[in-house]
Design an enzyme around this catalytic site. Structure first.
Site, PDB file in Angstrom:
ATOM      1  CG  HIS A  14      -5.799   5.927  -1.979  1.00 50.17           C
ATOM      2  ND1 HIS A  14      -4.416   5.882  -1.974  1.00 50.17           N
ATOM      3  CD2 HIS A  14      -6.193   5.437  -0.793  1.00 50.17           C
ATOM      4  CE1 HIS A  14      -3.993   5.402  -0.819  1.00 50.17           C
ATOM      5  NE2 HIS A  14      -5.046   5.108  -0.076  1.00 50.17           N
ATOM      6  CD  GLU A  87      -7.466   2.771   5.630  1.00 46.27           C
ATOM      7  OE1 GLU A  87      -8.376   2.054   6.118  1.00 46.27           O
ATOM      8  OE2 GLU A  87      -6.740   2.400   4.685  1.00 46.27           O
TER       9      GLU A  87
END
Length: 217
Positions: A14, A87
């Site tokens: 990202h 994550e």
């Protein structure tokens, strides 16, 4: 039917968030892209606009899905969301600056820095995962997408820790070894999957993020 064509995976981290910029640990906390991250996402999407993808998938955290949506806008692909691509959950470390983690949780911080892959994390808003639990979660997710899409081309937008795990899986690196490779925001990282095995093709492409020298006036 056996498919000899490898599955192509473009794995993307990202774009930048304010917390990335100040070294504050995010984990499962849901932080939006900052202005620079939005610029990176647009630059990334423009650089991949000419490449063919069959499937676009992202973690369910905003910083990944916002980055993926920029690519969806240029490719016209629907965006699949997969929470397994999140994550690592860092438990009580989440939301803290690295310096604060070291001060508040010296033993757990030392174990984390020493890469003790089964060391528990202190509890927080979310239950922390060991590195091994995290590794198993994300490698099975990525390989699952490859298995479900044999011979196709996938764009997967996820997080620094996810990229680290897939890099280790492709190169057969032990989980205990230090991370001596960079994992960059909005980087393009290419893999192939053949017979259920990951192979690294290229790592850390970021030339697309350099601001154009000559902007159209």
């Amino acid at each position: 039917m056996h498919n000899d064509t490898p599955t192509r995976i473009v794995l993307i981290r990202h774009g930048e968030t304010a917390w990335n910029a100040e070294r504050r640990l995010q984990g499962h906390l849901d932080i939006d892209l900052n202005e620079e991250g939005q610029r990176q996402a647009r630059a990334l999407a423009a650089s991949l606009a000419q490449e063919h993808f069959d499937v676009l998938v992202s973690s369910d955290l905003a910083r990944a899905s916002q980055t993926a949506k920029a690519l969806g806008d240029v490719s016209g692909l629907p965006l699949y969301i997969d929470g397994r691509l999140r994550e690592r959950c860092y438990g009580g470390f989440e939301g803290l600056l690295y310096a604060d983690i070291a001060a508040r949780y010296p033993e757990e911080f030392a174990a984390w820095q020493a890469r003790e892959v089964d060391a528990p994390l202190p509890p927080g808003q979310n239950r922390g995962e060991t590195f091994r639990e995290f590794y198993e979660r994300v490698t099975s997710a990525v390989l699952g997408w490859a298995e479900d899409n044999p011979g196709k081309s996938l764009a997967i937008v996820a997080h620094g820790g996810v990229l680290e795990c897939i890099y280790r899986a492709a190169l057969g690196l032990p989980l205990e070894t230090p991370r001596d490779f960079k994992v960059l925001n909005a980087s393009i990282n290419r893999f192939m999957v053949q017979d259920g095995k990951l192979e690294l093709v290229s790592w850390g492409e970021v030339a697309h993020l350099r601001p154009a020298v000559l902007d159209d006036v």
